[in-house]
Design a protein around this motif. Structure first.
Motif, PDB file in Angstrom:
ATOM      1  N   ASP A 162       0.770  -1.455  -0.065  1.00  0.00           N
ATOM      2  CA  ASP A 162       0.025   0.071   0.022  1.00  0.00           C
ATOM      3  C   ASP A 162       0.828   1.391  -0.106  1.00  0.00           C
ATOM      4  O   ASP A 162       0.482   2.195  -0.728  1.00  0.00           O
ATOM      5  CB  ASP A 162      -0.769  -0.042   1.105  1.00  0.00           C
ATOM      6  CG  ASP A 162      -2.043  -0.992   1.117  1.00  0.00           C
ATOM      7  OD1 ASP A 162      -2.241  -1.412   0.024  1.00  0.00           O
ATOM      8  OD2 ASP A 162      -2.776  -1.191   2.046  1.00  0.00           O
ATOM      9  N   ILE A 163       2.040   1.246   0.840  1.00  0.00           N
ATOM     10  CA  ILE A 163       2.889   2.270   0.924  1.00  0.00           C
ATOM     11  C   ILE A 163       3.401   2.713  -0.451  1.00  0.00           C
ATOM     12  O   ILE A 163       3.525   3.641  -0.934  1.00  0.00           O
ATOM     13  CB  ILE A 163       3.689   2.128   1.955  1.00  0.00           C
ATOM     14  CG1 ILE A 163       3.324   2.231   3.289  1.00  0.00           C
ATOM     15  CG2 ILE A 163       4.893   3.332   1.875  1.00  0.00           C
ATOM     16  CD1 ILE A 163       4.180   1.949   4.503  1.00  0.00           C
ATOM     17  N   GLN A 164       3.971   1.636  -0.997  1.00  0.00           N
ATOM     18  CA  GLN A 164       4.648   1.768  -2.271  1.00  0.00           C
ATOM     19  C   GLN A 164       3.810   2.135  -3.416  1.00  0.00           C
ATOM     20  O   GLN A 164       4.035   3.004  -4.385  1.00  0.00           O
ATOM     21  CB  GLN A 164       5.432   0.443  -2.537  1.00  0.00           C
ATOM     22  CG  GLN A 164       6.545   0.600  -3.558  1.00  0.00           C
ATOM     23  CD  GLN A 164       7.601   1.347  -3.356  1.00  0.00           C
ATOM     24  OE1 GLN A 164       7.559   2.632  -3.638  1.00  0.00           O
ATOM     25  NE2 GLN A 164       9.036   0.725  -2.870  1.00  0.00           N
ATOM     26  N   ALA A 165       2.499   1.527  -3.379  1.00  0.00           N
ATOM     27  CA  ALA A 165       1.564   2.034  -4.431  1.00  0.00           C
ATOM     28  C   ALA A 165       1.243   3.299  -4.519  1.00  0.00           C
ATOM     29  O   ALA A 165       1.236   4.113  -5.553  1.00  0.00           O
ATOM     30  CB  ALA A 165       0.345   1.257  -4.347  1.00  0.00           C
ATOM     31  N   LYS A 166       1.141   4.111  -3.387  1.00  0.00           N
ATOM     32  CA  LYS A 166       0.833   5.408  -3.061  1.00  0.00           C
ATOM     33  C   LYS A 166       1.983   6.166  -3.457  1.00  0.00           C
ATOM     34  O   LYS A 166       1.691   7.204  -4.033  1.00  0.00           O
ATOM     35  CB  LYS A 166       0.468   5.775  -1.691  1.00  0.00           C
ATOM     36  CG  LYS A 166      -0.252   6.920  -1.542  1.00  0.00           C
ATOM     37  CD  LYS A 166      -1.643   7.196  -2.275  1.00  0.00           C
ATOM     38  CE  LYS A 166      -2.298   8.220  -1.763  1.00  0.00           C
ATOM     39  NZ  LYS A 166      -1.977   9.627  -2.354  1.00  0.00           N
ATOM     40  N   ALA A 167       3.154   5.495  -3.281  1.00  0.00           N
ATOM     41  CA  ALA A 167       4.426   6.453  -3.516  1.00  0.00           C
ATOM     42  C   ALA A 167       4.901   6.072  -5.172  1.00  0.00           C
ATOM     43  O   ALA A 167       5.816   6.608  -5.403  1.00  0.00           O
ATOM     44  CB  ALA A 167       5.390   6.098  -2.407  1.00  0.00           C
ATOM     45  N   HIS A 168       3.835   5.337  -5.731  1.00  0.00           N
ATOM     46  CA  HIS A 168       4.368   5.328  -7.272  1.00  0.00           C
ATOM     47  C   HIS A 168       5.587   4.598  -7.437  1.00  0.00           C
ATOM     48  O   HIS A 168       6.242   4.960  -8.467  1.00  0.00           O
ATOM     49  CB  HIS A 168       4.375   6.527  -8.113  1.00  0.00           C
ATOM     50  CG  HIS A 168       3.041   7.743  -7.798  1.00  0.00           C
ATOM     51  ND1 HIS A 168       1.860   7.379  -7.712  1.00  0.00           N
ATOM     52  CD2 HIS A 168       3.182   8.980  -6.931  1.00  0.00           C
ATOM     53  CE1 HIS A 168       0.940   8.537  -7.215  1.00  0.00           C
ATOM     54  NE2 HIS A 168       2.035   9.283  -6.697  1.00  0.00           N
TER      55      HIS A 168
END
Length: 469
Positions: free
Chosen positions: A83-89
Motif C-alpha cells: 500500500d505504501i509503495q503503491a501510493k508512492a508510485h
C-alpha cells in the motif's frame, strides 16, 4: 541557525545518548534507548515537548497488531508495504519502507503493553490507499493526547528532558568525528555538551520558508500547518556533514483546513461520501486521491479556498476526532436544512449547488466513475441536513530528509554511515517518495515511531560497543 562547529576542546559535561527533539520520534527513541541500558537526555527547544505530533490527528498505521486482532481485522506487513509503495508510485525509500512495514505493528504493541498507550483501531471508515483498517489512535484521536502519553511514559522512566534547550550546533573534531552538541538558552547563553551518540529527531523543514521555496516551490506561499520549530536543522547539519539527502521535494499537504479558523477537518468527511466544491459551487478534482494532494488542488481554486460538503451522518463519524469537535464549537461547520439554504450560507448560486448535489446523487445511485476519476460505488446518499466547512490547503510537514541505513544511522552518498549519528521521524527520509501524491495517511507518524524506536535501540548498542572497545 544550525551549524557545524569544528572543535577538539573539552566539554563542560559528557552524556552517552543525546536526543535532539521531544516529539514522537525523540520520545520513542528515549524510551527504547533507556530500555536498552543507555543513559539518555532529550533536548527540546520549547518549554513543553509538543512538536508536529501535537498538531496531528495522532493516528499511526500498523499491521498485525493486537488491537487489529481484537477488532477482527486481517492485515500483514507485506500488504502494508504494498500500500505504501503503491501510493508512492514505486518511489518509496526501500530501506525505510522495509523497516516501517516490519516494525510498525511491534512498535504499537510495545507502546501499548510496555508504556500504557491504549491504542484502538479506527474501524468505521477507511483511509484512502489503505487496503485494511489499520489506523491506530488513542481515545481523543488527537496528536495532543499522543504526545502527552509519550511524555508521561518518558517521565515515568526518569528520562531527563531539558526544555528550552535549543540545539544550535553539532561539534565535530578536526578529523571529522562527531563529538557532541551546543545548546543555546532563551537568554542567549550557550553550553557545549559531549555525546557518545546523537539521535536527530528534530523533524523536517516545513517552517523554513527558504528551504520550502527551494524544494517545494508550489507551496512556498501556502499556509504552514506544522510546528514553527521545524526549521530544517537536521537538513542543514546534514549538508554540513556531507550526508545524503533524499526526496527533498516530498511532503504532506492537506486540503481540508477550516478557513479562517485554522482547524483540521478530518478527510473522513470526504471518504464517507462527501465532496468538495469551489467558490462557484462546482467540483474540481477527484477527492478520493487523498488529502495530501488536495492541498494544491484547493489552492488552485479561486481565492485558494473550497467547501467540504457532507451530511449529519458523516459528521457523526468525524465527531470522534477532537479537531472536528473543535471546528463545530468554533462555528466552522455550517448546517443547512435544504440545498437552497446551503447555497445561501455558502453564497453560491442555488441552481449550481442543486446541480452538483444531483450529479453526485446520480453517480452514487449507479455506482459510476465520474469524469474526474472518482468511483462512487457503495457510498451512501447525502441527506438533509447538509453540512459544510470552508477550507483551504496547507503544508503540514516535509517527507524528505537524511538517508539512513537499517540501523537508522545517517549515511553518506557513498553508502558509508556516520557511526554515532542517527535520524528518525521528519529528520530522516520518509516513505512517500518525492511527490505530495505519494503520501499515504499516517506516513509521518509511523516513521517517527518506528525509526525512533530503532534509533534509540541502535544508539544504545553503539554506546555499549564503544565502552567495550
Amino acid at each position: 541557525m544550525a551549524r557545524i562547529i569544528v572543535d577538539d576542546g573539552a566539554f563542560e559535561t559528557t552524556i552517552t545518548v543525546a536526543i535532539i527533539g521531544g516529539g514522537a520520534a525523540g520520545l520513542c527513541a528515549a524510551l527504547a534507548a533507556t530500555e536498552a541500558g543507555a543513559e539518555v537526555v532529550v533536548f527540546e527547544r520549547d518549554a513543553l515537548p509538543q512538536g508536529s505530533t501535537s498538531l496531528s490527528a495522532g493516528l499511526i498505521p500498523a499491521p498485525g497488531t493486537k488491537a487489529q486482532a481484537e477488532a477482527g481485522i486481517a492485515d500483514s506487513p507485506e500488504l502494508f508495504a504494498r500500500d505504501i509503495q503503491a501510493k508512492a508510485h514505486g518511489d518509496a525509500d526501500q530501506t525505510v519502507l522495509d523497516l516501517v512495514a516490519a516494525g510498525a505493528g511491534p512498535a504499537i504493541d510495545w507502546l501499548a503493553e510496555a508504556h500504557g498507550l491504549a491504542f484502538t483501531v479506527i474501524a468505521d471508515f477507511s483511509y484512502p490507499g489503505h487496503s485494511a483498517r489499520r489506523m491506530h489512535g488513542l481515545a481523543s484521536r488527537s496528536g495532543a493526547e499522543l504526545i502527552d502519553r509519550l511524555r508521561a511514559a518518558v517521565e515515568r522512566a526518569d528520562i531527563p528532558i531539558m526544555t528550552e534547550a535549543h540545539v544550535t550546533g553539532l561539534v565535530v573534531s578536526g578529523s571529522g568525528d562527531l563529538r557532541g552538541l551546543e545548546i543555546t538558552r532563551p537568554d542567549g547563553s550557550a553550553e557545549r555538551i559531549g555525546a557518545t551518540a546523537i539521535v536527530l529527531a528534530c523533524n523536517g523543514y516545513g517552517g523554513n520558508k527558504a528551504l520550502v521555496a527551494e524544494h517545494i516551490p508550489d507551496l512556498k506561499d501556502a499556509l504552514y500547518f506544522g510546528h514553527p520549530g521545524n526549521q530544517g536543522d537536521a537538513v542543514l547539519w546534514g549538508r554540513g556533514l556531507g550526508v545524503e539527502l533524499r526526496h527533498m521535494s516530498g511532503h504532506q499537504g492537506h486540503g481540508s483546513v477550516a478557513h479562517p479558523h485554522g482547524i483540521l477537518v478530518s478527510w473522513a468527511v470526504i471518504m464517507e461520501g462527501g465532496f468538495q466544491v469551489n467558490a462557484e459551487g462546482r467540483r474540481f478534482w477527484n477527492e478520493s486521491q487523498g488529502y495530501s494532494e488536495a492541498a494544491l488542488a484547493v489552492l488552485g481554486q479561486p481565492g485558494g479556498v473550497a467547501f467540504d460538503i457532507f451530511d449529519a451522518r458523516i459528521a457523526g463519524i468525524a465527531r470522534q476526532f477532537e479537531d472536528f469537535r473543535r471546528a463545530e464549537a468554533t462555528g466552522a461547520v455550517i448546517t443547512a436544512e435544504s440545498p437552497e439554504a446551503l447555497a445561501q450560507a455558502l453564497k453560491i448560486e442555488p441552481q449550481v449547488i442543486l446541480e452538483t448535489l444531483e450529479s453526485v446523487a446520480n453517480l452514487k445511485s449507479h455506482g459510476g466513475i465520474d469524469t474526474l476519476g472518482r468511483d462512487w460505488s457503495g457510498l451512501p446518499q447525502l441527506e438533509s441536513p447538509y453540512q459544510a466547512v470552508r477550507v483551504t490547503g496547507a503544508l503540514f510537514h516535509t517527507q524528505g530528509g537524511l538517508a539512513v541505513d537499517r540501523s537508522a544511522r545517517v549515511v553518506k552518498p557513498d553508502g558509508s554511515a556516520i557511526p554515532n549519528l542517527f535520524a528518525a521521524g521528519g529528520a530522516a527520509v520518509g516513505v512517500s517518495g518525492p511527490d505530495a501524491s505519494g503520501y499515504l495517511s499516517g506516513n509521518g507518524l509511523v516513521t517517527a515511531v518506528v525509526l525512533g524506536r530503532i534509533a534509540g535501540t541502535e544508539a544504545a548498542g553503539m554506546v555499549r560497543n564503544a565502552a567495550r572497545s
